[in-house]
Design a protein around this motif. Structure first.
Motif, PDB file in Angstrom:
ATOM      1  N   GLY A 160       0.850  -1.325   0.087  1.00 21.87           N
ATOM      2  CA  GLY A 160       0.022   0.050  -0.181  1.00 21.87           C
ATOM      3  C   GLY A 160       0.796   1.324  -0.338  1.00 21.87           C
ATOM      4  O   GLY A 160       2.017   1.056   0.033  1.00 21.87           O
ATOM      5  N   ALA A 161       0.149   2.431   0.198  1.00 15.02           N
ATOM      6  CA  ALA A 161       0.670   3.518   0.089  1.00 15.02           C
ATOM      7  C   ALA A 161       1.755   3.744   1.242  1.00 15.02           C
ATOM      8  O   ALA A 161       1.709   3.314   2.140  1.00 15.02           O
ATOM      9  N   LEU A 399      -5.244  -0.919  -5.329  1.00 17.31           N
ATOM     10  CA  LEU A 399      -5.970  -0.086  -5.625  1.00 17.31           C
ATOM     11  C   LEU A 399      -6.372   0.705  -4.034  1.00 17.31           C
ATOM     12  O   LEU A 399      -6.934  -0.135  -3.214  1.00 17.31           O
ATOM     13  N   GLU A 400      -6.353   2.023  -3.577  1.00 21.15           N
ATOM     14  CA  GLU A 400      -6.682   2.366  -2.359  1.00 21.15           C
ATOM     15  C   GLU A 400      -7.457   3.596  -2.594  1.00 21.15           C
ATOM     16  O   GLU A 400      -7.411   4.469  -3.448  1.00 21.15           O
ATOM     17  N   GLY A 406      -8.375  10.687  -2.413  1.00 19.46           N
ATOM     18  CA  GLY A 406      -9.424   9.747  -3.210  1.00 19.46           C
ATOM     19  C   GLY A 406      -8.687   8.425  -3.627  1.00 19.46           C
ATOM     20  O   GLY A 406      -7.744   7.707  -3.117  1.00 19.46           O
ATOM     21  N   PHE A 407      -9.014   7.994  -4.853  1.00 19.14           N
ATOM     22  CA  PHE A 407      -8.337   6.751  -5.323  1.00 19.14           C
ATOM     23  C   PHE A 407      -6.830   6.854  -5.816  1.00 19.14           C
ATOM     24  O   PHE A 407      -6.465   7.906  -6.597  1.00 19.14           O
ATOM     25  N   GLU A 408      -6.056   5.885  -5.438  1.00 16.66           N
ATOM     26  CA  GLU A 408      -4.674   5.889  -5.882  1.00 16.66           C
ATOM     27  C   GLU A 408      -4.476   4.421  -6.521  1.00 16.66           C
ATOM     28  O   GLU A 408      -4.902   3.423  -5.842  1.00 16.66           O
ATOM     29  N   VAL A 409      -3.661   4.354  -7.522  1.00 14.47           N
ATOM     30  CA  VAL A 409      -3.532   2.837  -8.163  1.00 14.47           C
ATOM     31  C   VAL A 409      -1.880   2.807  -8.318  1.00 14.47           C
ATOM     32  O   VAL A 409      -1.288   3.847  -8.743  1.00 14.47           O
ATOM     33  N   VAL A 433       3.049   5.705  -4.480  1.00 15.68           N
ATOM     34  CA  VAL A 433       2.502   7.004  -3.932  1.00 15.68           C
ATOM     35  C   VAL A 433       2.806   7.092  -2.501  1.00 15.68           C
ATOM     36  O   VAL A 433       2.742   6.153  -1.631  1.00 15.68           O
ATOM     37  N   ARG A 434       3.234   8.534  -1.922  1.00 18.35           N
ATOM     38  CA  ARG A 434       3.162   8.807  -0.750  1.00 18.35           C
ATOM     39  C   ARG A 434       2.008   9.684  -0.422  1.00 18.35           C
ATOM     40  O   ARG A 434       1.971  10.845  -0.706  1.00 18.35           O
TER      41      ARG A 434
END
Length: 673
Positions: A160-161, A399-400, A406-409, A433-434
């Motif tokens: 995850g992120a 996908l978070e 919002g959404f991050e891929v 992503v951070r």
């Protein structure tokens, strides 16, 4: 091409690191009681779990993986987790003062290194307030750690992120491996006194349980003039773990910890009564917390299993600049199955809710004293055997959805080629992503006073976005013989939307002129580097392990940022990270009763902005241990022996006064019964 000058100071460091890099290999987890029992080929067959969320051989991991085994921990002489991480290539560790550390992977080091995800038995210990890890909270006894798996490079597709530059997974021992009692105690010049008690018991044919408790009292570090700094600390913790095999298919783990600590600190603060003069103030901070985790697993076959995990985590911090209470609940479901004969698939779903209660101060304030944050996630990981046992393609994505952006891929693709059992080559491309922390968006921090009077202020930005990286990696592992192994990783990371404070328009405050700096996503750049580890066993009773890493970071402010330095190479904005560092560890078994260990470390200078730099250093730790009987071990450890003291870090925004790392010695007694 970026040319690195070989100054006279640095030449011996580089020579030592290069020499050592051909002598050792990554430390790997194993169950042997002696580090010389297993051949290096056998060690490469040991399973790790952090690369793909399933057990797999280290030699077949398509990632830059390094494992610190329990035996490495025991023989290192280290007394805390950050110091253990110094043996991993590509990991930057700097001690800020006696009770704080900065730890990162592949650059961007700081007390709150925000591109590194740290887990303990699957529980995230990454704080969402400032993005980072409170390492002083991590008081797990080193005797209870089975291994530490370190993945350099993005792990976001699985974890995850914020797993941007790496993942550290601290794994404690299974209860069945801790049967019996253990008492460990010692004292020394820096470690004024410490004691750990542990006891494990077999409850039935299918259940085991263990408990532990520990306490430690740490002396203050040293100021640059050699006087004692105001950073002494003490902490204690206790915990338990229950492992039960419910039936042929189902297993259950329940574990929990409680901790408490107190810390001396010195701050340089904004002076409320006289804004023209900085205020240096000594203070006393406290922290406490507890957590509870449960994990159920149903195993249907070697390739088919379901895991359900949940945990609750609570901690409280009280500091002169800010008070924080946080409660986190996390639920995670994972399913692994085989599709056909060539596809091994893992997918999962997760939910996390974190709620904080902050106590503002005149120095740090947030608009909302209390706030909750939701995180929804799902991932899929597919390992495809293109040529069985030779060529594999790994595809995956996560996908978070978070409350800020919002959404991050975060996708990932890896290729692993093993032309023989002794050689493997892997390559990968990943996006990670951070995500913004609460501090990025909401903080107002009066962090410095200037003559005038004038005040510097850092402000969060409501529109702060996620930082991103596209990472390219290439790695090679080989065990050309039973006594030598090599592991090489190369990487190039391209970053965008990085955080940087940009100056705003000055304004007249209540008692001074205020120069604001607003957090902005207006920096981009790239890093590249190489990490080499090796392992050589010249004799049955002698093993050498060594690492070397190189890192170059080049950053630029975006066009239109409004700053006059937009075109200037800002490599020092990724400061806190040395370009070169190396480590050599040498372990001797002098008969069955005596062990002698040497650990030589060399770290290049660290450059910051405004021509500020920390000098490079070379130092050594030595451990001598004697077992007069099998159950009793006596050890004497000397740390940082080459200098009386040396600095490792300059604090960034949080203006605690740094201290230097002193030469120290301690003795330790361990009795098992």
């Amino acid at each position: 091409m970026h040319v690195i000058p070989l100054t006279p100071t640095f030449r011996p460091i580089l020579a030592c690191a290069i020499f050592g890099s051909f002598l050792s290999a990554p430390a790997i987890a194993h169950a042997a009681n002696d580090l010389t029992e297993l051949s290096l080929e056998a060690l490469m067959e040991i399973s790790v779990t952090s690369v793909s969320k399933k057990p797999q051989k280290l030699a077949n991991a398509a990632a830059a993986a390094f494992v610190i085994s329990h035996e490495d921990i025991r023989r290192s002489g280290a007394t805390n987790i950050p110091d253990l991480l110094r043996m991993v290539p590509g990991v930057q560790v700097a001690r800020i003062d006696a009770n704080k550390w900065a730890v990162s992977i592949r650059g961007f080091n700081g007390r709150f290194a925000n591109k590194l995800l740290v887990l303990k038995d699957g529980r995230s210990i990454y704080t969402p307030l400032f993005s980072g890890v409170y390492w002083e909270h991590q008081t797990t006894p080193l005797e209870d750690i089975e291994r530490i798996e370190v993945i350099r490079g993005p792990g976001a597709a699985l974890w995850g992120a914020n797993a941007v530059n790496g993942v550290i997974n601290i794994i404690t021992k299974h209860s069945s491996d801790s049967n019996g009692g253990m008492i460990s105690a010692g004292m020394g010049s820096a470690e004024k006194g410490f004691v750990t008690l542990g006891y494990g018991k077999n409850l039935s044919d299918s259940s085991d349980m263990k408990v532990y408790g520990n306490y430690s009292n740490h002396a203050a570090g040293q100021s640059s003039n050699g006087s004692a700094a105001n950073d002494a600390w003490q902490n204690g913790s206790a915990g338990f773990r229950l492992d039960s095999q419910l039936d042929d298919k189902d297993s259950l783990t329940i574990q929990g910890d409680v901790f408490s600590g107190s810390y001396d600190e010195t701050y340089t603060l904004y002076n409320l009564s006289n804004p023209g003069i900085p205020q240096v103030q000594q203070s006393f901070a406290t922290t406490s917390g507890f957590n509870l985790l449960s994990r159920w697993q149903r195993t249907l076959s070697d390739t088919d299993s379901i895991t359900l995990q949940w945990y609750y985590d609570h901690y409280r911090r009280s500091m002169i600049e800010l008070g924080e209470t946080r409660n986190t609940v996390d639920l995670d479901l994972q399913h692994r199955f085989q599709l056909g004969k060539r596809q091994d698939i893992i997918w999962g779903l997760g939910y996390r809710y974190s709620y904080d209660n902050l106590s503002n101060s005149p120095y740090i304030a947030f608009n909302q004293p209390t706030k909750g944050a939701n995180l929804f996630s799902g991932f899929i990981h597919d390992e495809i055997a293109l040529v069985p046992d030779r060529l594999s393609l790994i595809l995956g994505t996560r996908l978070e959805h978070n409350d800020y952006t919002g959404f991050e891929v975060q996708p990932n693709a890896r290729l692993l080629w093993s032309p023989s059992q002794k050689h493997s080559l892997w390559a990968s491309v990943s996006r990670a992503v951070r995500t913004p922390s609460r501090g990025d968006r909401e903080i107002q921090y009066r962090f410095q006073t200037l003559p005038g009077p004038a005040q510097l202020e850092i402000n969060g930005t409501n529109g702060f976005k996620s930082e991103t990286v596209i990472a390219y990696e290439l790695g090679y592992r080989t065990t050309p013989g039973p006594r030598i192994s090599l592991d090489l990783a190369l990487f190039v990371n391209q970053y965008d939307k990085l955080r940087v404070p940009l100056s705003g328009s000055p304004y007249l405050g209540a008692s001074s002129i205020v120069q604001p700096f607003n957090l902005s996503n207006t920096m981009h750049g790239h890093t590249y580097g190489a990490e080499l580890s090796a392992n050589w066993k010249p004799l049955d009773w002698w093993r050498l392990q060594a690492t070397y890493s190189y890192l170059c970071a080049i950053m630029y402010l975006d066009q239109g940022s409004g700053e006059p330095i937009a075109e200037i190479n800002r490599s020092d904005l990724a400061g806190g990270s040395p370009r070169h560092q190396g480590s050599i560890r040498s372990g001797f078994d002098l008969g069955k009763q005596v062990e002698l260990d040497f650990w030589l470390r060399a770290v290049d200078r660290v450059a910051y902005i405004d021509q500020i730099a920390i000098p490079g250093y070379i130092t050594m730790d030595i451990r001598l241990a004697w077992k007069p009987v099998k159950q009793l071990e006596l050890a004497l450890v000397g740390q940082n022996l080459f200098q009386k003291r040396h600095p490792e870090y300059i604090p960034e925004f949080i203006n605690t006064t740094a201290s230097e790392v002193p030469r120290s010695v301690y003795g330790k007694v361990t009795w098992r019964f």
